[in-house]
Enzyme design. Sequence first.
Site, PDB file in Angstrom:
ATOM      1  N   HIS A 307       0.851  -1.184   0.000  1.00 15.56           N
ATOM      2  CA  HIS A 307       0.000   0.000   0.000  1.00 15.56           C
ATOM      3  C   HIS A 307       0.883   1.229   0.000  1.00 15.56           C
ATOM      4  O   HIS A 307       1.934   1.231   0.634  1.00 15.56           O
ATOM      5  CB  HIS A 307      -0.902   0.019   1.245  1.00 15.56           C
ATOM      6  N   ASP A 364      -8.051  -5.170  -0.013  1.00 12.10           N
ATOM      7  CA  ASP A 364      -8.581  -5.997  -1.102  1.00 12.10           C
ATOM      8  C   ASP A 364      -8.232  -7.472  -0.962  1.00 12.10           C
ATOM      9  O   ASP A 364      -8.728  -8.296  -1.724  1.00 12.10           O
ATOM     10  CB  ASP A 364      -8.055  -5.472  -2.446  1.00 12.10           C
TER      11      ASP A 364
HETATM   12  N1  CMC Z   1       4.020  -7.711  -4.874  1.00  9.96           N
HETATM   13  C1  CMC Z   1       5.359  -7.710  -5.030  1.00  9.96           C
HETATM   14  N2  CMC Z   1       6.165  -6.630  -4.851  1.00  9.96           N
HETATM   15  C2  CMC Z   1       5.557  -5.487  -4.505  1.00  9.96           C
HETATM   16  C3  CMC Z   1       4.163  -5.397  -4.334  1.00  9.96           C
HETATM   17  C4  CMC Z   1       3.390  -6.569  -4.510  1.00  9.96           C
HETATM   18  N3  CMC Z   1       2.063  -6.530  -4.365  1.00  9.96           N
HETATM   19  N4  CMC Z   1       3.833  -4.128  -3.989  1.00  9.96           N
HETATM   20  C5  CMC Z   1       4.981  -3.441  -3.955  1.00  9.96           C
HETATM   21  N5  CMC Z   1       6.026  -4.261  -4.273  1.00  9.96           N
HETATM   22  C6  CMC Z   1       7.453  -3.888  -4.294  1.00  9.96           C
HETATM   23  C7  CMC Z   1       7.811  -3.096  -5.545  1.00  9.96           C
HETATM   24  O1  CMC Z   1       8.205  -3.950  -6.594  1.00  9.96           O
HETATM   25  C8  CMC Z   1       8.928  -2.219  -5.038  1.00  9.96           C
HETATM   26  O2  CMC Z   1      10.085  -3.026  -4.948  1.00  9.96           O
HETATM   27  P1  CMC Z   1      11.552  -2.371  -5.207  1.00  9.96           P
HETATM   28  O3  CMC Z   1      11.724  -1.347  -4.121  1.00  9.96           O
HETATM   29  O4  CMC Z   1      12.487  -3.530  -5.104  1.00  9.96           O
HETATM   30  O5  CMC Z   1      11.496  -1.785  -6.588  1.00  9.96           O
HETATM   31  C9  CMC Z   1       8.504  -1.890  -3.591  1.00  9.96           C
HETATM   32  O6  CMC Z   1       7.680  -3.017  -3.189  1.00  9.96           O
HETATM   33  C10 CMC Z   1       7.706  -0.602  -3.441  1.00  9.96           C
HETATM   34  O7  CMC Z   1       6.584  -0.664  -4.337  1.00  9.96           O
HETATM   35  P2  CMC Z   1       5.992   0.569  -5.144  1.00  9.96           P
HETATM   36  O8  CMC Z   1       5.289   0.064  -6.340  1.00  9.96           O
HETATM   37  O9  CMC Z   1       7.070   1.580  -5.339  1.00  9.96           O
HETATM   38  O10 CMC Z   1       4.964   1.150  -4.082  1.00  9.96           O
HETATM   39  P3  CMC Z   1       3.773   2.117  -4.403  1.00  9.96           P
HETATM   40  O11 CMC Z   1       3.467   2.823  -3.147  1.00  9.96           O
HETATM   41  O12 CMC Z   1       4.057   2.918  -5.616  1.00  9.96           O
HETATM   42  O13 CMC Z   1       2.570   1.095  -4.790  1.00  9.96           O
HETATM   43  C11 CMC Z   1       0.722  -0.368  -4.649  1.00  9.96           C
HETATM   44  C12 CMC Z   1       1.553   0.707  -3.925  1.00  9.96           C
HETATM   45  C13 CMC Z   1      -0.546  -0.639  -3.825  1.00  9.96           C
HETATM   46  C14 CMC Z   1       0.298   0.147  -6.032  1.00  9.96           C
HETATM   47  C15 CMC Z   1       1.558  -1.651  -4.789  1.00  9.96           C
HETATM   48  O14 CMC Z   1       1.925  -2.136  -3.523  1.00  9.96           O
HETATM   49  C16 CMC Z   1       0.850  -2.743  -5.587  1.00  9.96           C
HETATM   50  O15 CMC Z   1       0.929  -2.766  -6.826  1.00  9.96           O
HETATM   51  N6  CMC Z   1       0.126  -3.704  -4.894  1.00  9.96           N
HETATM   52  C17 CMC Z   1      -0.665  -4.692  -5.581  1.00  9.96           C
HETATM   53  C18 CMC Z   1      -1.996  -4.105  -6.039  1.00  9.96           C
HETATM   54  C19 CMC Z   1      -2.956  -3.905  -4.880  1.00  9.96           C
HETATM   55  O16 CMC Z   1      -3.153  -4.782  -4.047  1.00  9.96           O
HETATM   56  N7  CMC Z   1      -3.593  -2.722  -4.864  1.00  9.96           N
HETATM   57  C20 CMC Z   1      -4.619  -2.382  -3.856  1.00  9.96           C
HETATM   58  C21 CMC Z   1      -4.155  -1.271  -2.971  1.00  9.96           C
HETATM   59  S1  CMC Z   1      -5.201  -1.065  -1.527  1.00  9.96           S
HETATM   60  C22 CMC Z   1      -6.753  -0.577  -2.098  1.00  9.96           C
HETATM   61  C23 CMC Z   1      -6.789   0.582  -3.008  1.00  9.96           C
HETATM   62  O17 CMC Z   1      -6.005   1.509  -2.959  1.00  9.96           O
HETATM   63  O18 CMC Z   1      -7.693   0.585  -3.839  1.00  9.96           O
END
Ligand code: CMC
Length: 428
Positions: A307, A364
Amino acid sequence: MSDKAILEYKGQKYEFPVVEGSENEHAIDIKTLRAVTGGLITIDPGYKNTGSCESAITFLDGEKGILRYRGYSIEELAEKADFLEVAYLLIFGELPSKKELQKFNNDIREESYVDEEMKNILDGFPKSAHPMGVLSSLTSALIAFNPIPVDIDSEEEMYSAVVRILAKFPILVVWALSKRQGMPLNYSDGRLGYVENIHKMMFKRPHREYQKNKVVVDALDNLLILHADHEQNCSTSTVRIVGSSHAGLFASISAGVSALWGPLHGGANQAVLEMLEAIVADGGDTKKYMAKAKDKNDPFRLMGFGHRVYKNFDPRAKIIKKAADEVLHDLGVDDPILEVAKGLEKEALEDQYFIDRKLYPNVDFYSGIIYRALGIPTEMFTVMFALGRLPGWIAQWREMRQRKEPIGRPRQIYIGENLRPFVDIEKR
Ligand code: CMC
């Protein structure tokens, strides 16, 4: 004396005030930055460090896993309030008295219809259309049938716009589902409560009586409360920014639905269930999917994990996990997917990759399992999220307009070509 932040750039010092929120959050107020520095701006893709507004609606502390609506904890609201009460609280700032809640309920009932011509618009969609696309379009189409602009300085007009959208949106949600299922388009039953009525519209069939199920309606109510607001997330920021151009409430909400659709935001609940189903179909090998999620050459992410703001347990996920156990037990559903989800969660929480990046289950991760147990089709999960988020979008739109916020218009740093002469087509 209030704090100040000092920026030193090219030998010159600039002072900026530091704003403090009611929960001791601090922000450097850079409103004058560009003017005083002669053109300097900040850059922050994804707005990871940028506050877009001051808001009195929702507080969340991602480090501690705290979520509160108007000062009330999400845990207490989920246990003691119903969805309509929470909607009133979010939008108008205080819990309603009995009388206010009754009036709110009655006013919504009175507006619980949509123009018959809306059916022509629905007819234009193929049955295979994703319900989120249908919902966004129908919400936008509502404007044509409710074209009167809202005077935001009139409490009465604002109240009536709020009531209209809260009354009509669930009908659109249900029709998007009915279209997909080839079922008749049901209307509201004014004798029922807000959530029970939605449930009846969704599940009433022409050939049999609607069966009320308290466990199901309570679970649905609870899920809607947990999704009702989440401060400046992607869809809410979209609603605020669209509304900041003085586009109307319905147009702004329609844009919010589109923003919510994406799998990194609300679309994750559908993606989680599809992922869990794929793991079960693949023999339940969670380790294989954990390895894929950690492989930087593989685009696969563990859906329902991570998140932007929570670097601890998402408090909503905790409540939903418990509710999933209870609902499945009460309904006598034995779903192998719940076991896979629990296994995956355990592995992820013990895995160094997930620990280092503070990736915890989000809202989720378990919600789809309950929706499935309640008989809601997978492609409707994100629509249910939209239904829950509606009061939050309304509250944030109303706050943005009442605070007379300026139009949202970020700047950029241009990295393209410098001025060059036009090249005739023969010479390219
Ligand atoms: N699985 C594997 N690796 C992950 C995941 C995941 N679900 N989420 C983040 N990471 C890793 C990412 O690859 C990165 O690694 P590194 O630092 O080595 O490059 C690190 O963790 C930080 O991730 P980020 O993408 O920079 O973080 P963000 O704040 O931009 O993204 C997020 C947040 C929710 C988009 C992301 O965690 C994600 O894609 N999660 C899966 C989709 C999901 O479950 N979304 C629902 C969010 S909650 C409800 C809502 O908002 O609607």
